[in-house]
Design an enzyme around this catalytic site. Structure first.
Site, short mmCIF file in Angstrom:
data_model
loop_
_atom_site.label_atom_id
_atom_site.label_comp_id
_atom_site.label_asym_id
_atom_site.label_seq_id
_atom_site.Cartn_x
_atom_site.Cartn_y
_atom_site.Cartn_z
N SER A 104 -3.64 4.43 2.47
CA SER A 104 -4.15 3.10 2.77
C SER A 104 -3.26 2.03 2.14
O SER A 104 -2.05 2.02 2.38
CB SER A 104 -5.62 2.99 2.32
OG SER A 104 -6.28 1.95 2.99
N ASP A 136 -7.69 5.54 8.63
CA ASP A 136 -7.42 5.30 7.21
C ASP A 136 -7.32 6.58 6.38
O ASP A 136 -8.22 7.42 6.38
CB ASP A 136 -8.56 4.43 6.68
CG ASP A 136 -8.32 3.92 5.27
OD1 ASP A 136 -7.18 4.00 4.80
OD2 ASP A 136 -9.28 3.44 4.66
#
Length: 279
Positions: free
Chosen positions: A39, A154
């Protein structure tokens, strides 16, 4: 010789802390031989791997005004996420170009999540910007990214702190930066509602998963990060405070890191001395 690997966790605007960590490692001549990021850790780690210049990360932070953030995020798609994400890719290209993994100055792995299997998906070839975009594809907000026929979201969902990934790259001295450690909010009974329950539940899942991954690291840096939010990121003073948190937390660990590196060198030269005495 020890190969030092840096594992950078997710954490949204708290990613400012990663910049402070890298600054202190650079200042103390701690080598960063490979990086894995999830991320925002992929965003920071990928740009640093491409440039090997922490000043560029500071320049990016200084450029993030309200208008810039609004422009980057106003990229609607409304089918599989609110944000298409093309503007994010172009923003990254502005600083690193349309670079391939093979052109990086430091080996790097971006961690994403396979939407269909829930498994961690490591990206270390192809276009860097596309890999970072996949790693930051927070569900609902960002449209997923397709790479190698995999639908990716993600990386923090499956591996918020990718220590195993950086070890897979050959690191035998792993340093993790865990932005999910001192992360949980504190609530009184009258503050609990459906929103706070959803927020805290997500935080608990990320906190627990990152804590498990942090145990695999040789050195774990866990700054206090609960006060770092989007407001800090959009303020020059606030963003510097975020960077400073990373600086302070890493300075507390620097002796421990240096001792581990020194022990390795001492052991190496001791083996050499024994070898020549035998001969």
């Amino acid at each position: 010789m020890k190969k030092v690997g840096l594992a950078l966790s997710g954490g949204g605007p708290r990613g400012l802390i990663h910049i402070g960590v890298i600054k202190v490692l650079e200042k103390n001549n701690i080598p960063i031989d490979c990086i894995a990021g999830s991320s925002v850790g992929a965003f920071i780690g990928g740009i640093y791997a491409a440039t090997k210049d922490v000043r560029i990360l500071e320049q990016i932070t200084a450029s993030l005004k309200k208008r810039t953030i609004f422009s980057l995020f106003f990229d609607p798609v409304l089918k599989s996420g609110l944000i298409k994400g093309d503007k994010i890719i172009n923003f990254i290209k502005k600083y690193v170009g349309d670079i391939e993994f093979s052109q990086l100055k430091i080996p790097f792995t971006a961690v994403a999540t396979d939407f269909n299997t829930g498994e961690k998906f490591e990206i270390n070839e192809g276009k860097l910007c596309q890999a970072i975009r996949a790693s930051i594809a927070v569900p609902f907000f960002f449209k997923p990214v397709t790479i190698d026929d995999k639908i990716l979201v993600d990386g923090a969902i499956s591996s918020p702190l990718p220590v195993a990934s950086v070890k897979k790259m050959g690191a035998n001295l792993s340093i993790s930066v865990n932005l999910y450690d001192k992360y949980l909010s504190q609530f009184s009974e009258n503050q609990i509602n459906i929103i706070t329950v959803l927020q805290q539940t997500t935080k608990i899942l990320l906190h627990n998963l990152a804590e498990t991954e942090a145990k695999e690291a040789d050195i774990s840096i866990s700054p206090q990060s609960t006060k770092i939010g989007w407001g800090k990121l959009l303020s020059r003073v606030g963003s510097q405070q975020g960077i400073d948190l990373g600086t302070q937390a890493t300075e507390k660990k620097i002796k421990e890191i240096q001792n581990l590196l020194k022990a390795e060198k001492t052991g190496f030269f001791s083996c050499l001395r024994r070898f020549f005495r035998i001969r």
